[in-house]
Design an enzyme around this catalytic site. Sequence first.
Site, PDB file in Angstrom:
ATOM      1  CB  THR A 232     -63.789 -14.643  54.083  1.00  0.00           C
ATOM      2  OG1 THR A 232     -62.885 -13.589  54.420  1.00  0.00           O
ATOM      3  CG2 THR A 232     -62.988 -15.859  53.717  1.00  0.00           C
ATOM      4  CB  VAL A 233     -68.334 -16.805  54.675  1.00  0.00           C
ATOM      5  CG1 VAL A 233     -69.361 -17.908  54.462  1.00  0.00           C
ATOM      6  CG2 VAL A 233     -67.342 -17.228  55.747  1.00  0.00           C
TER       7      VAL A 233
ATOM      8  CE  LYS B  87     -68.083 -16.949  66.110  1.00  0.00           C
ATOM      9  NZ  LYS B  87     -67.316 -16.495  64.964  1.00  0.00           N
TER      10      LYS B  87
ATOM     11  CD  GLU C 190     -73.954 -28.378  59.637  1.00  0.00           C
ATOM     12  OE1 GLU C 190     -74.869 -29.191  59.530  1.00  0.00           O
ATOM     13  OE2 GLU C 190     -73.169 -28.365  60.597  1.00  0.00           O
TER      14      GLU C 190
ATOM     15  CB  ILE D 189     -67.250 -30.279  60.656  1.00  0.00           C
ATOM     16  CG1 ILE D 189     -65.727 -30.119  60.526  1.00  0.00           C
ATOM     17  CG2 ILE D 189     -67.601 -31.666  61.192  1.00  0.00           C
ATOM     18  CD1 ILE D 189     -64.992 -30.175  61.875  1.00  0.00           C
TER      19      ILE D 189
ATOM     20  N   GLY E 106     -52.689 -14.001  59.562  1.00  0.00           N
ATOM     21  CA  GLY E 106     -54.125 -13.791  59.384  1.00  0.00           C
ATOM     22  C   GLY E 106     -54.980 -14.815  60.101  1.00  0.00           C
TER      23      GLY E 106
ATOM     24  CD  GLU F 269     -60.556 -11.160  63.683  1.00  0.00           C
ATOM     25  OE1 GLU F 269     -60.418  -9.992  63.258  1.00  0.00           O
ATOM     26  OE2 GLU F 269     -61.233 -12.020  63.096  1.00  0.00           O
TER      27      GLU F 269
ATOM     28  CG  ASP G 125     -65.021 -18.166  67.981  1.00  0.00           C
ATOM     29  OD1 ASP G 125     -65.715 -17.542  67.153  1.00  0.00           O
ATOM     30  OD2 ASP G 125     -64.610 -19.325  67.791  1.00  0.00           O
TER      31      ASP G 125
ATOM     32  CE  LYS H 249     -66.894 -20.930  65.972  1.00  0.00           C
ATOM     33  NZ  LYS H 249     -65.448 -20.838  65.681  1.00  0.00           N
TER      34      LYS H 249
END
Lengths: 428, 428
Positions: A13-14, A105, A129, A136, A187, A190, A201, A205
Site C-alpha cells: 500500500t505505502v 514503527k 516520519e 501527520i 479492512g 487485520e 502497535d 509508536k
Amino acid sequence: MKPIKVGLLGLGTVGTGVVRIVEGHQEDLQSQVGSPIVIEKVLVQNKSKSRGIHVNPDKLTEDPWDIVNDPEIDVIVEVMGGIENTRTYILEALARGKHIVTANKDLMAVHGPEILTKAHEHGCDVLYEASVAGGIPIIRTLIEGFSSDRITKIMGIVNGTTNFILTKMSKEGAAYDVVLKEAQELGYAEADPTSDVEGLDAARKMTILASLGFRSDVSLEDVDVKGISKVSREDIAYAKRLGYEMKLLGIAERQDDYISVAVQPTMVKNSHPIASVNGVFNAVYVYGEAVGETMFYGAGAGELPTATSVVADLVAVVKNLRLGVNGKQLTLTYKEKKLKTDEQIASKYFLLLHVDDRAGVLARITQAFAEFEVSLESVVQQPNATLPEAEIIIITHDASKAAVNKVLAAFESMDVVKSVKSVYRVEG
Amino acid sequence: MKPIKVGLLGLGTVGTGVVRIVEGHQEDLQSQVGSPIVIEKVLVQNKSKSRGIHVNPDKLTEDPWDIVNDPEIDVIVEVMGGIENTRTYILEALARGKHIVTANKDLMAVHGPEILTKAHEHGCDVLYEASVAGGIPIIRTLIEGFSSDRITKIMGIVNGTTNFILTKMSKEGAAYDVVLKEAQELGYAEADPTSDVEGLDAARKMTILASLGFRSDVSLEDVDVKGISKVSREDIAYAKRLGYEMKLLGIAERQDDYISVAVQPTMVKNSHPIASVNGVFNAVYVYGEAVGETMFYGAGAGELPTATSVVADLVAVVKNLRLGVNGKQLTLTYKEKKLKTDEQIASKYFLLLHVDDRAGVLARITQAFAEFEVSLESVVQQPNATLPEAEIIIITHDASKAAVNKVLAAFESMDVVKSVKSVYRVEG
C-alpha cells in the site's frame, strides 16, 4: 543536476503511494530540491504478480541485496515492514553509505537506537516520519518545531483500528466483538487483530514519540500496555453518561525529568480536543511548558497520507545531499532515562464496582480509598438492573497508580465487594 | 564551542518570552546545537523602564544600529514589530551577514519577497515561524512536512481576538459591541481593534500561509478581506440553528494552479474540526491531494507560545551555522501566481433576506437564483417577529462568487426585496 536514485523496499500500500507521489509530483519535487528523483529499483515478493500501478518490470527485483548492494542507489525507502530481516538490510545499507527513509514503527521502536547510531557512524540520514501517525508530520514537529520547549505530556490516538472500533461502539452502542468483525470486513483490522487491539502497535509508536519528546531513549519495555479487548459497551455507556469518550490513548508524561509511558483505554472529557477525534483518524496532543496545549490531527494510515510523509523525508534527505550535510542531525536523545515509579504516576481514575446491596457498604468502600489517601471527585451508588447487587461508580481526584492498586488489593479481601468491573484512567 | 551571539530587537511580551526560554532552557538548547546561545544586546525604547524580567543593564540599548552594526552579533531576533523602520534594520543586518529570526507578520506579508531575496544574496537565513499562529509550527509544516504533497486548501483561524469575540457571541448570545469591550478590558483586543476585527491581521497571515502552501508569492492585495464588525447576534443565532458556528476564516484555495485567498466571517458546519476551535486558540486546517485532511491547533499568541517558535527558529539558524549551510533553504516559491476570477471561486453561501410578505415573492426570489444557475440546498421562509415582512433564509449549493454577486445585483432592482441582511460563505 544528477538524478537521485532511490531503492524502494516494498510495493504494498505505502510503496505504491510512494511511486505515485514521486512520479505524479516530480516537477514540484525537482523545483524544490533541484534534482530529479528516480525510483531505480523496487523490491517485491513476486515479480509476476499483477498490481494496481505500472512499474517498469526491469526495475523489479525479488532480492533485497540487489538494492542494498547497488552502488548507484543513494537512498533506500523501506516500506516492507518486518523487524529482523529488515534490520539486517538497513544496517548493511548504512554500512554502504546509503541513506534510509522508513515507515517502519516496529523496527524503529525495537532497534531505533542501534540504527541511528550506525547511521551516525557512516554519516547517513535515517528519517522515519511515516512511522507514527501516517500523514501527520509529528516527528519533525517534536524535533524541530518544539526544539526550544520542554515537553511534559504527549497523548496520542495513534492507532486507527482501535479508534474506529471505539468510535463505532460509542456512536452505535455496539459490542466490541460485533464492531471488530465489521472493522475486519472493511479492512481496518487485520485477520489477527492482536497487535492493534491489545495496544502493541500504539505502544511502539509511543516509544518513538516519547523518545523524541523527552530526548531520552525510551524502549518498548518501558511502556505499560493495555488494549481495548476488555472494554464493554456498558463501560462506554457509563463514560458517555458522565461526559467522557473512551479512547485508546498513548500517554507519555514527564515531571522533574522522570517519565512514564503507557497505552490504555482512557476516559477523556468531552471538552478535551482529543475526545472528538473519531474513526480512523489519528491525533497527537502535545503539552509544552512554554507552548501550552497543541494538537496535530490527520490521517494515521493509508496509501497516500503515509506516502506523503515518506516522500517528505526523501525530500529532506535529498536537500541534505545537495548541501553535503547528511548524518548531521541535531542530537535527538541526550538525557538519561529515569522512569517514574508507580508512586509518581498520577491521574484521575474511574472505577465501577459491584457490591452487596446493604447498609454500610458504601462507607466501607470509601473508607478503603481514604486509608490510602485517594480522594474522590464523585461517587454514585445505584441498584444493578439485573443482579441483586448495587453498582458503585467512582471518579477519583488525581491519585498515584500505587495508591489505586493498594485500594484494589484491599477490595480483593472485602467480602462485600463482589467484583471490580472496570478501572480506567481519566483525562481532561 | 564558540557561543552564538544574539541581538534582540524588542523586549515586549514576546521578547521577554525569548529571554526566558533562552535562559531557562539553555542546557537543553546547548545539548541540541552544541554551542551556548547568548543574548548579547537588547533594543528597548527606554533603558530606565522597570520590567518583569531581569536583563543585565549593560546589554540594553536604545539604538537599533548598536545591534545591526555590531560585528560580534551572529543572529538578530526581531520582535519589535512595525514595518518600514524594521525593514530597514533587517535589510541592513542581512547586508552585514546576520541571520534573522522574526515574529513580524506585517513585515513578512508586505516585504517578505524582498527580504528573502536579500537574505539569499548574502547567504543568510530568515526564519519567521512565529509570524503566523504563535506556537503552532505551521510554517515548517507547510515547507517541510508537506513538501511532497500538493496542497489545495488552507483554512485558518489565525486571529485570536476575533475568535474570542465570535466564541463569546456564540456561547452567550451577546452582541458584538459588548463582547468587543470585554475583549479590550481583558487585553485580548487593542484600544483600536481595527486591524484585528476588520480582518487585516488575518489577511497578512494568510498571505504568508498561501505563499508557502502554494509556492507562489501571494501579496496582501490578492486577499479579499472582510472583518467581523458587521456580524450580528442574529446571524450567529441563525448559524447555530442550522448547525453551524460563525468563524473568521482565512481561506486559501488552489485548483488547476489558480488560487484565491480571502478572509471573511464564515459559517462552518459543526462537524468540521475547525468549528470547535474556541476562544483565543488558533488552528490551521490543511487539505493536501495526498494527505487529505489535517489540522494543527494551539495558542496563537502570548509571551511563551510565540517565543517557543522564535527560539525554535533560532535553534534552526544555529544548527545551520554549525553545518555552514545558512541561506540554503529549499526554494519556497517557484510557481507563477495565477489568481482565480470571481467565476472560478466557488463555495456554498448563506443568505438572509427581508422581503414583502405576499404571494409569489418566494417564486421570484428563487427564479433569480435559477436565472444565474445558482442551485439551492435549502430555503426557509418565515414571518419576521417584529416587522411586517417575511424572512427568507437560503443556503446554496456550490456557486461561483460571480453568480452570487449577479443574484445580489438582481435583488437590488426587485421592489419585493426589502433588504439583503446577510451573506456568508458556508464551509463543511
